[in-house]
Design a protein around this motif. Structure first.
Motif, PDB file in Angstrom:
ATOM      1  N   PRO A 110       1.984   7.759  -3.166  1.00  0.00           N
ATOM      2  CA  PRO A 110       1.658   6.157  -1.963  1.00  0.00           C
ATOM      3  C   PRO A 110       0.227   5.637  -2.341  1.00  0.00           C
ATOM      4  N   THR A 114      -2.605   2.840  -0.839  1.00  0.00           N
ATOM      5  CA  THR A 114      -2.604   2.004   0.489  1.00  0.00           C
ATOM      6  C   THR A 114      -3.050   0.373   0.254  1.00  0.00           C
ATOM      7  N   ASP A 118      -2.503   1.327   5.257  1.00  0.00           N
ATOM      8  CA  ASP A 118      -1.605   1.612   5.348  1.00  0.00           C
ATOM      9  C   ASP A 118      -1.130   1.343   4.053  1.00  0.00           C
ATOM     10  N   PRO A 119      -0.050   2.211   3.380  1.00  0.00           N
ATOM     11  CA  PRO A 119       0.608   2.590   2.378  1.00  0.00           C
ATOM     12  C   PRO A 119       1.567   1.405   1.704  1.00  0.00           C
ATOM     13  N   SER A 139      -0.257  12.231   3.511  1.00  0.00           N
ATOM     14  CA  SER A 139      -1.360  11.415   2.954  1.00  0.00           C
ATOM     15  C   SER A 139      -0.192   9.952   2.851  1.00  0.00           C
ATOM     16  N   ARG A 140      -1.183   9.167   3.328  1.00  0.00           N
ATOM     17  CA  ARG A 140      -1.255   7.647   2.934  1.00  0.00           C
ATOM     18  C   ARG A 140      -1.534   6.998   1.819  1.00  0.00           C
TER      19      ARG A 140
END
Ligand SMILES: Nc1ncnc2c1ncn2[C@@H]1O[C@H](COP(=O)(O)OP(=O)(O)OP(=O)(O)O)[C@@H](O)[C@H]1O
Ligand SMILES: [Mg+2]
Lengths: 253, 294
Positions: free
Chosen positions: A91, A93, A135-136, B217-218
């Motif tokens: 992921p 952001t 946010d991802p 995690s993001r």
């Protein structure tokens, strides 16, 4: 004022078979040029060749008057690809992706400086994603991901923006916002080359349109005629991030 | 058993084993995260196979197997990178040939080496932490520092080339050089990890902590930090467990990493369910975007 910013002379590109035969395109400073054409006509191929991402079989490319081979001033260029890159295994952001738009301006990678942060914040505000910064990207909708890519290009504060279907899958309100961002960009001396299927709210901003057809530029001049509305029922949306490639040790294809 | 464990851990060779394992646990995920980002998680495994040929060359010629393993696996990693760059589907087959050729070549060469039996081979395939000498530890520390300098120091660049290679090119980054650097660092990491977890389990320590970290995690930065932390924890827990139960340290470390993954997955699922119950369905789009345009 009117110096050429991107110039393709007698450009030819072939993958397995020829896609572009003899393309001549000059984008001058201050212009907003729309590239139109059917699916598979070679629009993406043409702008990618203009950035050196696809090798030319024949012809030359000049960026800001410098032959592509010798061009080093990449900070002057902002690119919005048609699709998000393959690197979705971890992921990332929205903030991280948009920050990578600053890389051409930063020398050795270190911490982001105040100027970098400001530019990133401004770019996020321009596409109205400020509140999604942590946010991802994978959690965003297709249109929001497209806006993230636009913000990444804007964050680099380039002189030339090259956008491949920046408004595909983007809703009307965001298209208006994007048109406004483009207007501001051009007012501050920017030049734009963009691929689009329907111009929608972008129409008034466009100064010239070229149509790619049968391996050449078939039309170069005024915008042909208003393309259908974006939200027309039955319209086939080209979704930039739709299905993921099946996982393989390759990552792509 | 506790007193016993403290006693065991006071032995110098156990301390060296622990230190070597901790370094591996720190660096392997820091490199592995880029492979995972590119969805090439299994490449580390393949480079490990190729490294075995390097070990064979070292044993046969009487040179340090670590040195020859680095050289051969770096050559292999560069070849892999060149195949990837082409992006051909037939590259898949080329990789298979390279990887299995690597492991077969290694076994073959070890067999040719005088007086080096299969026990030796096992130590490279599954690790040999307990025989880590002070000199080995210094080598591990230096190589580990090189890897960290690249994976952490060049993170914005490496993130960019793995996230979107074409965009990185248009940003003017030296994409080719960075890709080759990453390939060589993969080889170095594999060689460092050869000591602690062995060539057949190298990839696990590169990938599993990353997989665990991204459950919670993001972002990329957060994932990297947590993965490195997870790698260190797995290495520590693995060594202590293996000392307590007298099991193979390498395999125990990998099992600890997998246990960590399962634990994080379970805790994460519980937390998510609780959060959902607390807040109800979250708004998934900006309010104005929910309005259909006419
Ligand atoms: N990497 C590639 N390898 C082989 N052929 C390709 C490759 N990329 C594009 N092509 C082919 O080149 C032609 C032009 O593709 P291109 O992506 O430039 O079209 P486009 O005009 O951008 O279409 P769209 O409107 O769908 O985005 C297509 O026929 C396509 O199949
Ligand atoms: Mg296209």
């Amino acid at each position: 004022m009117n110096s050429p910013v991107l110039e393709i002379k007698h450009g030819a590109v072939a993958y397995d078979r020829p896609v572009l035969r003899d393309v001549n395109l000059t984008v001058r400073s201050g212009e907003v040029v729309a590239v139109l054409g059917a699916n598979g006509s070679g629009k993406s191929t043409m702008i990618r060749a203009g950035l050196g991402l696809v090798p030319l079989a024949e012809g030359q490319v000049e960026l800001f008057g410098v032959p592509l081979r010798r061009f080093r001033d990449w900070r002057r260029i902002g690119y919005v690809p048609q699709r998000l890159g393959a690197g979705g295994g971890v992921p990332a952001t929205v903030g991280e992706v948009v920050s990578s738009g600053r890389l051409a301006r930063r020398g050795f990678p270190g911490l982001l400086r105040a100027g970098d942060r400001q530019a990133v914040a401004k770019a996020l505000a321009a596409v109205d994603l400020t509140d999604r910064v942590h946010d991802p990207v994978a959690a965003l909708s297709g249109g929001q991901q497209q806006r993230t890519l636009i913000a990444r290009a804007l964050a680099g504060e380039p002189d030339l923006l090259v956008l491949d279907e920046p408004t595909a899958g983007v809703d009307a309100k965001s298209q208006e916002a994007f048109a406004q961002a483009l207007r501001d960009f051009v007012r501050h001396g920017g030049t734009v080359l963009l691929v689009a299927h329907e111009l929608g709210p972008l129409q008034p901003v466009i100064t010239r349109a070229v149509v790619v057809h049968d391996g050449v530029i078939a039309h170069d001049g005024a915008v042909p005629h208003p393309a259908g509305h974006h939200a027309e029922p039955g319209h086939d949306h080209v979704h930039p991030h739709a299905p993921q490639d099946p996982p393989s040790i390759w990552g792509r294809q | 058993m506790n007193v016993n464990l403290i006693e065991i851990m006071s032995l110098p060779f156990m301390q060296r084993a622990l230190l070597g394992a901790l370094i591996t646990g720190l660096i392997a995920p820091s490199l592995g995260i880029y492979l995972v980002q590119r969805r090439m998680s299994l490449i580390g495994d393949g480079i490990g196979h190729i490294a075995l040929t390097g070990v064979g060359v070292g044993l046969l010629t009487g040179t340090s197997p670590v040195l020859t393993a680095i050289i051969v696996s770096a050559l292999g990693a560069v070849a892999v990178e060149l195949i990837r760059e082409r992006g051909r589907t037939s590259g898949d087959i080329a990789l298979a040939i390279l990887f299995y050729g690597g492991i077969a070549g290694g076994v073959f060469l070890v067999g040719l080496a005088p007086g080096k039996g299969s026990a030796n081979l096992t130590s490279y395939l599954f690790g040999s932490l307990l025989t880590t000498s002070a000199m080995d530890l210094i080598t591990i520390a230096i190589l580990g520092a090189c890897v960290l300098a690249v994976t952490v120091g060049l993170r914005p660049w490496l993130f960019a080339i793995c996230q979107d290679e074409e965009y990185a090119k248009v940003s003017g980054l030296p994409v080719r050089t960075l890709n080759l650097l990453l390939a060589v660092m993969t080889a170095v990491t594999v060689t460092v990890a050869m000591r602690s977890v062995g060539l057949l389990l190298v990839s696990a320590l590169m990938v599993v902590p990353v997989a665990a970290a991204q459950l919670v995690s993001r972002g990329f930065g957060g994932t990297m930090t947590l993965a490195m932390l997870g790698g260190v924890i797995s290495a520590g827990v693995g060594i202590l467990t293996s000392a307590g139960y007298d099991t193979a340290p390498g395999a125990t470390i990998v099992l600890a990493a997998i246990a960590l993954f399962v634990l994080v997955a379970a805790v994460g699922a519980v937390l998510r369910r609780r959060r959902r119950a607390d807040t109800g369905p979250a708004a998934v789009c900006d309010p104005p975007e929910c309005v259909l345009d006419s």
